[in-house]
Design an enzyme around this catalytic site. Structure first.
Site, PDB file in Angstrom:
ATOM      1  N   HIS A 256      41.625  51.720  53.006  1.00 13.92           N
ATOM      2  CA  HIS A 256      40.166  51.566  52.995  1.00 13.92           C
ATOM      3  C   HIS A 256      39.627  51.580  51.566  1.00 13.92           C
ATOM      4  O   HIS A 256      38.859  50.692  51.165  1.00 13.92           O
ATOM      5  CB  HIS A 256      39.552  52.713  53.803  1.00 13.92           C
ATOM      6  CG  HIS A 256      38.065  52.699  53.871  1.00 13.92           C
ATOM      7  ND1 HIS A 256      37.366  52.221  54.957  1.00 13.92           N
ATOM      8  CD2 HIS A 256      37.115  53.110  52.979  1.00 13.92           C
ATOM      9  CE1 HIS A 256      36.061  52.331  54.738  1.00 13.92           C
ATOM     10  NE2 HIS A 256      35.888  52.870  53.536  1.00 13.92           N
ATOM     11  N   GLU A 257      40.025  52.579  50.790  1.00 20.41           N
ATOM     12  CA  GLU A 257      39.527  52.678  49.416  1.00 20.41           C
ATOM     13  C   GLU A 257      40.060  51.556  48.537  1.00 20.41           C
ATOM     14  O   GLU A 257      39.388  51.111  47.601  1.00 20.41           O
ATOM     15  CB  GLU A 257      39.856  54.051  48.819  1.00 20.41           C
ATOM     16  CG  GLU A 257      39.257  55.237  49.566  1.00 20.41           C
ATOM     17  CD  GLU A 257      37.748  55.128  49.766  1.00 20.41           C
ATOM     18  OE1 GLU A 257      37.071  54.475  48.937  1.00 20.41           O
ATOM     19  OE2 GLU A 257      37.249  55.706  50.745  1.00 20.41           O
TER      20      GLU A 257
END
Length: 491
Positions: A256-257
């Protein structure tokens, strides 16, 4: 030098100083000794004082007035548009208020972390009350008689309103609730169990980050209580967290990051340290993190590759096949934590926060009633009771640092990701074969060329429309979720 050249030189210096301030925030989350919190709040306040003075400097207004946008190319017009927008907004907020917000939110962040660790809501409420009061004052200044919460949202998603978001969420909620109830009533996939060494998780985390194109020559991976991405251009850092019993938390938080970070790393270098040199909005940013994490990272094809990688690192961990692993990765679980929620329930977590923070900003909910309101809403939406504050109103960092108006962009990002994923599947017809080999280059390359490289050149909905070929709508996301989870659960 022309007015435009003077303006851009000034803007680049301001952007560079903003990056330095951001690095202070990164350090506070990852490296800073606990005892430095009070001093850091003074440092952050000093940086904000300097940045606010630059953002509202009368010279900026004079340069803007001297520029005829018709004489500029598309990029120049976008730069002027963004500088003008930022100047107008910053000029509405008194300098002493901007400094006080920076000081109080820096202090509040540490108090939130301690209250969360101690499961002590009462210890956090006094400083949260200060933050809410200060942010409401800021919203009133920005709104200039208009809707305070809309002014907050506009910080993160330009030209979006609370009413538009509420209407979108009202459309999404019934289908999400129906899908959730059907999945939970069906036979559940196997749960992951066992002990997973934290160092080995971090070893695989780096491999996953590299698989999605994260450039570690211009970034780094650290641990934090709450995973996040920080920076832009040639210095973009991410954090993740490990759990001995839940490596998916680490792996998918990282992916996600990385989605956020790759967006920043892939913006055209010509825009570096300029107003359009980063992601155009948080909704578009979330579209990148969510499509990396979910449509790509949790797909049957890529999760099969992850299964092989986990077996290489951890040995036999109790799941017999890649097919069962895919079902486990996408298991619809009861749970309290937004960042750990499955795709079906994630948006319900966001909608809860959206309604509560909107009520806080509009004065319809007091800070002292927040915990009870959260717990009541959670019980109504999810059917069970919050067991402790760290699983309830203390779980997210956002409100402590004043990010009101941010939460709805998570679900807006999911909506954008649904549109982009539909277009990506058409553009890369053999996508699954590539993902099954751990190769994301075609997918991430398409996202880079279609969306990421533009930075802030186009408005949020425009850049999604250009990339996907459609007007942004929740329908592609809902169709994707229903098809995926009906398949997994045999519905």
């Amino acid at each position: 030098m022309s007015a435009f050249e003077n303006l851009m030189g000034f803007a680049r210096d301001t952007a560079a100083l903003g990056q330095v301030a951001g690095r202070l925030g990164w350090d506070q989350e990852t490296m800073m000794p606990r005892g430095a919190a009070d001093q850091r709040s003074e440092e952050m306040a000093a940086m904000e004082k300097m940045l606010h003075a630059r953002r509202t400097d009368p010279k900026v207004g004079e340069w803007l007035a001297a520029i005829d946008p018709a004489t500029l190319d598309e990029v120049g017009q976008a730069q002027v548009r963004e500088i003008s927008r930022a100047f107008d907004r910053a000029s509405k907020v008194p300098a002493d208020l901007a400094v006080e917000i920076a000081k109080v939110t820096s202090r509040a962040q540490g108090q939130w972390a301690q209250a969360r660790a101690d499961e002590d809501v009462a210890a956090f409420l006094p400083v949260l009350e200060q933050v809410v009061a200060l942010k409401r004052r800021e919203g009133e200044a920005l709104a200039a008689g208009g809707n305070v919460y809309d002014a907050m949202v506009d910080d993160y998603e330009q030209n979006m309103t609370g009413a538009e978001l509420a209407a979108m969420f009202d459309t999404m909620r019934p289908r999400l609730v129906a899908l959730r109830e059907a999945a939970l009533a069906a036979e559940a996939p196997q749960k992951l169990s066992g002990h997973f060494d934290a160092d080995k998780q971090m070893q695989l985390t780096e491999k996953l980050a590299l698989a999605f194109g994260y450039d570690l020559n211009h970034g780094r991976i650290d641990k934090a209580v709450h995973p996040f991405s920080s920076g832009s251009g040639h210095d973009v850092r991410i954090t993740t967290r490990t759990s001995d019993h839940d490596p998916f938390n680490c792996f998918y938080s990282t992916i996600h990051e990385v989605g956020h970070a790759c967006y920043e790393q892939n913006v055209d270098d010509a825009y570096l340290l300029t107003p359009i040199g980063g992601g155009v909005s948080m909704g578009v940013h979330e579209s990148q993190s969510r499509i990396y994490e979910n449509q790509l990272g949790r797909s049957a094809a890529f999760s099969g590759w992850v299964y092989g990688q986990m077996r290489d690192v951890f040995g036999d961990f109790g799941i017999a096949s890649a097919e069962e692993f895919y079902r486990t990765v996408n298991r619809v679980n009861d749970g309290y934590i937004r960042t750990e929620a499955d795709e079906v329930q994630y948006n319900l977590h966001v909608m809860l926060r959206f309604d509560l923070e909107r009520a806080l900003m509009l004065g319809d909910l007091s800070v002292n009633d927040l915990e009870a309101a959260w717990n009541d809403r959670f019980k109504a939406d999810f059917g069970y009771v919050v067991d402790k504050p760290s699983n309830g109103c203390l779980q997210d960092v956002h409100w402590s640092v004043g990010l009101f108006g941010y939460f709805p962009t998570y679900s807006l990002g999911n909506v954008y990701a649904g549109c982009l994923h539909q277009a990506l599947r058409q553009a890369v017809p053999d996508l699954d074969a590539q993902l099954a080999a751990g190769d994301t280059a075609a997918a991430t390359g398409w996202l880079k060329e279609s969306l990421q490289r533009h930075g802030g050149l186009y408005a949020p909905r425009d850049v999604v429309r250009r990339a996907s070929g459609m007007e942004p709508s929740a329908e592609p996301l809902l169709e994707y979720l229903e098809a995926k989870f009906k398949g997994i659960y045999g519905l």
